[in-house]
Design a protein around this motif. Structure first.
Motif, PDB file in Angstrom:
ATOM      1  N   VAL A  22      63.793  71.922  86.441  1.00 47.75           N
ATOM      2  CA  VAL A  22      64.119  70.530  86.746  1.00 47.75           C
ATOM      3  C   VAL A  22      63.916  69.687  85.493  1.00 47.75           C
ATOM      4  O   VAL A  22      62.812  69.620  84.952  1.00 47.75           O
ATOM      5  N   ASP A  23      64.990  69.054  85.030  1.00 48.11           N
ATOM      6  CA  ASP A  23      64.926  68.146  83.889  1.00 48.11           C
ATOM      7  C   ASP A  23      64.982  66.711  84.391  1.00 48.11           C
ATOM      8  O   ASP A  23      65.771  66.386  85.284  1.00 48.11           O
ATOM      9  N   THR A  24      64.169  65.854  83.810  1.00 46.40           N
ATOM     10  CA  THR A  24      64.311  64.412  84.010  1.00 46.40           C
ATOM     11  C   THR A  24      64.779  63.825  82.693  1.00 46.40           C
ATOM     12  O   THR A  24      64.065  63.901  81.691  1.00 46.40           O
ATOM     13  N   VAL A  25      65.983  63.278  82.687  1.00 49.00           N
ATOM     14  CA  VAL A  25      66.591  62.795  81.448  1.00 49.00           C
ATOM     15  C   VAL A  25      66.788  61.289  81.538  1.00 49.00           C
ATOM     16  O   VAL A  25      66.800  60.698  82.627  1.00 49.00           O
ATOM     17  N   ALA A  26      66.932  60.672  80.382  1.00 51.00           N
ATOM     18  CA  ALA A  26      67.208  59.237  80.289  1.00 51.00           C
ATOM     19  C   ALA A  26      68.617  59.072  79.743  1.00 51.00           C
ATOM     20  O   ALA A  26      68.918  59.519  78.634  1.00 51.00           O
ATOM     21  N   ILE A  27      69.482  58.447  80.525  1.00 53.45           N
ATOM     22  CA  ILE A  27      70.891  58.291  80.170  1.00 53.45           C
ATOM     23  C   ILE A  27      71.163  56.820  79.855  1.00 53.45           C
ATOM     24  O   ILE A  27      70.930  55.945  80.700  1.00 53.45           O
ATOM     25  N   TYR A  28      71.655  56.568  78.662  1.00 55.56           N
ATOM     26  CA  TYR A  28      71.970  55.188  78.299  1.00 55.56           C
ATOM     27  C   TYR A  28      73.264  54.764  78.968  1.00 55.56           C
ATOM     28  O   TYR A  28      74.264  55.490  78.943  1.00 55.56           O
ATOM     29  N   SER A  29      73.239  53.595  79.579  1.00 64.89           N
ATOM     30  CA  SER A  29      74.416  53.043  80.254  1.00 64.89           C
ATOM     31  C   SER A  29      75.021  51.944  79.400  1.00 64.89           C
ATOM     32  O   SER A  29      74.491  50.820  79.372  1.00 64.89           O
ATOM     33  N   PRO A  30      76.120  52.211  78.704  1.00 64.69           N
ATOM     34  CA  PRO A  30      76.774  51.140  77.941  1.00 64.69           C
ATOM     35  C   PRO A  30      77.241  49.996  78.834  1.00 64.69           C
ATOM     36  O   PRO A  30      77.232  48.832  78.421  1.00 64.69           O
ATOM     37  N   SER A  31      77.653  50.310  80.057  1.00 63.77           N
ATOM     38  CA  SER A  31      78.182  49.266  80.939  1.00 63.77           C
ATOM     39  C   SER A  31      77.101  48.287  81.381  1.00 63.77           C
ATOM     40  O   SER A  31      77.383  47.112  81.645  1.00 63.77           O
ATOM     41  N   MET A  32      75.847  48.764  81.487  1.00 63.28           N
ATOM     42  CA  MET A  32      74.744  47.894  81.897  1.00 63.28           C
ATOM     43  C   MET A  32      73.730  47.668  80.786  1.00 63.28           C
ATOM     44  O   MET A  32      72.745  46.958  80.977  1.00 63.28           O
ATOM     45  N   GLN A  33      73.966  48.316  79.648  1.00 71.05           N
ATOM     46  CA  GLN A  33      73.130  48.131  78.461  1.00 71.05           C
ATOM     47  C   GLN A  33      71.651  48.380  78.748  1.00 71.05           C
ATOM     48  O   GLN A  33      70.778  47.597  78.394  1.00 71.05           O
ATOM     49  N   LYS A  34      71.395  49.508  79.395  1.00 73.33           N
ATOM     50  CA  LYS A  34      70.015  49.921  79.628  1.00 73.33           C
ATOM     51  C   LYS A  34      69.984  51.424  79.839  1.00 73.33           C
ATOM     52  O   LYS A  34      71.015  52.062  80.067  1.00 73.33           O
ATOM     53  N   THR A  35      68.804  51.995  79.757  1.00 74.60           N
ATOM     54  CA  THR A  35      68.610  53.423  79.956  1.00 74.60           C
ATOM     55  C   THR A  35      68.159  53.680  81.393  1.00 74.60           C
ATOM     56  O   THR A  35      67.276  52.987  81.906  1.00 74.60           O
ATOM     57  N   ILE A  36      68.783  54.665  82.023  1.00 73.16           N
ATOM     58  CA  ILE A  36      68.531  54.939  83.435  1.00 73.16           C
ATOM     59  C   ILE A  36      68.193  56.423  83.594  1.00 73.16           C
ATOM     60  O   ILE A  36      68.885  57.284  83.040  1.00 73.16           O
ATOM     61  N   LYS A  37      67.167  56.732  84.355  1.00 69.47           N
ATOM     62  CA  LYS A  37      66.730  58.118  84.515  1.00 69.47           C
ATOM     63  C   LYS A  37      67.600  58.881  85.508  1.00 69.47           C
ATOM     64  O   LYS A  37      68.270  58.303  86.363  1.00 69.47           O
ATOM     65  N   CYS A  38      67.533  60.201  85.378  1.00 69.78           N
ATOM     66  CA  CYS A  38      68.331  61.088  86.232  1.00 69.78           C
ATOM     67  C   CYS A  38      67.639  62.442  86.291  1.00 69.78           C
ATOM     68  O   CYS A  38      67.099  62.915  85.274  1.00 69.78           O
ATOM     69  N   VAL A  39      67.633  63.067  87.456  1.00 73.21           N
ATOM     70  CA  VAL A  39      67.099  64.417  87.620  1.00 73.21           C
ATOM     71  C   VAL A  39      68.250  65.417  87.600  1.00 73.21           C
ATOM     72  O   VAL A  39      69.275  65.204  88.246  1.00 73.21           O
ATOM     73  N   ILE A  40      68.066  66.501  86.843  1.00 77.11           N
ATOM     74  CA  ILE A  40      69.072  67.560  86.766  1.00 77.11           C
ATOM     75  C   ILE A  40      68.385  68.897  87.023  1.00 77.11           C
ATOM     76  O   ILE A  40      67.425  69.256  86.338  1.00 77.11           O
ATOM     77  N   ILE A  41      68.855  69.606  88.046  1.00 76.97           N
ATOM     78  CA  ILE A  41      68.277  70.895  88.421  1.00 76.97           C
ATOM     79  C   ILE A  41      69.211  71.998  87.953  1.00 76.97           C
ATOM     80  O   ILE A  41      70.370  72.063  88.372  1.00 76.97           O
ATOM     81  N   LYS A  42      68.702  72.866  87.096  1.00 73.71           N
ATOM     82  CA  LYS A  42      69.484  73.990  86.582  1.00 73.71           C
ATOM     83  C   LYS A  42      69.128  75.256  87.345  1.00 73.71           C
ATOM     84  O   LYS A  42      67.953  75.498  87.628  1.00 73.71           O
ATOM     85  N   PRO A  43      70.107  76.086  87.681  1.00 70.42           N
ATOM     86  CA  PRO A  43      69.811  77.322  88.418  1.00 70.42           C
ATOM     87  C   PRO A  43      69.115  78.342  87.533  1.00 70.42           C
ATOM     88  O   PRO A  43      69.101  78.227  86.299  1.00 70.42           O
ATOM     89  N   ASN A  44      68.533  79.339  88.174  1.00 74.86           N
ATOM     90  CA  ASN A  44      67.869  80.403  87.413  1.00 74.86           C
ATOM     91  C   ASN A  44      68.869  81.095  86.485  1.00 74.86           C
ATOM     92  O   ASN A  44      70.069  81.112  86.736  1.00 74.86           O
ATOM     93  N   HIS A  45      68.370  81.609  85.407  1.00 72.91           N
ATOM     94  CA  HIS A  45      69.148  82.300  84.375  1.00 72.91           C
ATOM     95  C   HIS A  45      69.996  81.345  83.527  1.00 72.91           C
ATOM     96  O   HIS A  45      70.696  81.806  82.624  1.00 72.91           O
ATOM     97  N   TYR A  46      69.939  80.039  83.811  1.00 68.87           N
ATOM     98  CA  TYR A  46      70.730  79.106  83.012  1.00 68.87           C
ATOM     99  C   TYR A  46      70.376  79.240  81.531  1.00 68.87           C
ATOM    100  O   TYR A  46      71.269  79.295  80.673  1.00 68.87           O
ATOM    101  N   ASP A  47      69.084  79.294  81.225  1.00 64.66           N
ATOM    102  CA  ASP A  47      68.649  79.267  79.827  1.00 64.66           C
ATOM    103  C   ASP A  47      68.833  80.600  79.110  1.00 64.66           C
ATOM    104  O   ASP A  47      68.709  80.653  77.888  1.00 64.66           O
TER     105      ASP A  47
END
Length: 275
Positions: A22-47
């Motif tokens: 589980v990754d928690t990333v910060a994504i910059y939003s040009p449309s709202m001019q701020k950084t917004i967090k997001c959770v991304i779950i990668k399946p096993n063997h992804y790496d």
């Protein structure tokens, strides 16, 4: 005994190495001019592979956040493994309803989720970057959001879903600060008419969308979901609709998402990656 202990430790090590992450990333939003967090779950063997994966986007409900889905349904990590898909949980704000607000230019959550988050995920993860390998669903406010974004962006999402979704906002004119996003019902009555799912079904093409939605029979959104189902039947719009005992709560959504992700898995399987 030593041989057994060695095998046990080795097996546990392999299981840990192949578990979803589980990754928690910060994504910059040009449309709202701020950084917004997001959770991304990668399946096993992804790496430890070069495989590309389909993606399902899960939208949270009113007063929730990017972390809500993982808290509500911890089994999401197992589903990512079982179905070999990436799961993405964007942040839609406390009460955005996933609109680009026509009255507040600072709130552009439709653009953020459908454009900015999708672009970030495709740029930073090994996705299959086409509509046939993207699905979107959500709970409550997020169920409205998933249908809203899916109907308006069929070039981005090929399958859409909703669980306990607010698929008709017109009976709830004083609830959940919806008027703060689209205006009051007098001066902005056309927004209430045109920006609710049950009316949008008339205006947006659905022929090429795979659709699933469900609602508990004790949910306050049950009547509007049943009405949407009837309207789609009358319009001969293919879809899967499920109603079962349940209320508007985490127990229901935790159960529902298992079946929706299986629906998306089958959708992805019908559209093999041609790359």
């Amino acid at each position: 005994m030593q041989k057994f202990l060695f095998l046990f430790i080795t097996t546990m090590g392999l299981a840990t190495a192949s578990a979803s992450t589980v990754d928690t990333v910060a994504i910059y939003s040009p449309s709202m001019q701020k950084t917004i967090k997001c959770v991304i779950i990668k399946p096993n063997h992804y790496d430890d592979s070069t495989t590309r994966y389909p993606v399902a986007y899960l939208l949270h409900g009113y007063s929730g956040s990017y972390a809500s889905w993982v808290e509500t349904a911890p089994n999401l990590k197992e589903y990512a493994d079982d179905h070999q898909m990436i799961l993405v949980c964007p942040d839609g704000g406390y009460n955005s309803w996933y609109f680009d607000s026509p009255i507040n230019p600072e709130r552009k959550y439709e653009t953020h989720v459908s454009k900015e988050v999708v672009s970030y995920v495709d740029d930073h993860y090994r996705t299959i970057p086409d509509r046939n390998h993207r699905a979107i669903t959500g709970l409550s406010m997020g169920g409205h959001g998933a249908f809203y974004l899916g109907l308006r962006h069929p070039d981005i999402f090929g399958a859409i879903g909703s669980t306990s979704g607010g698929v008709d906002i017109t009976p709830f004119k004083t609830n959940w600060e919806i008027s703060e996003q689209i205006g009051d019902t007098i001066n902005h009555k056309d927004n209430w008419k045109n920006m609710t799912i049950i009316n949008m079904i008339d205006k947006y093409p659905t022929d090429d969308l795979s659709i699933i939605f469900d609602c508990g029979t004790d949910d306050f959104f049950y009547k509007v979901n049943k009405a949407l189902h009837k309207k789609m039947l009358d319009m001969h719009i293919p879809h899967d609709y499920i109603e079962r005992p349940g209320e508007h709560n985490g127990e229901y959504w935790k159960n529902s998402i298992e079946y929706q992700l299986l629906f998306f898995k089958n959708f992805f399987a019908r559209n093999p990656d041609e790359k």
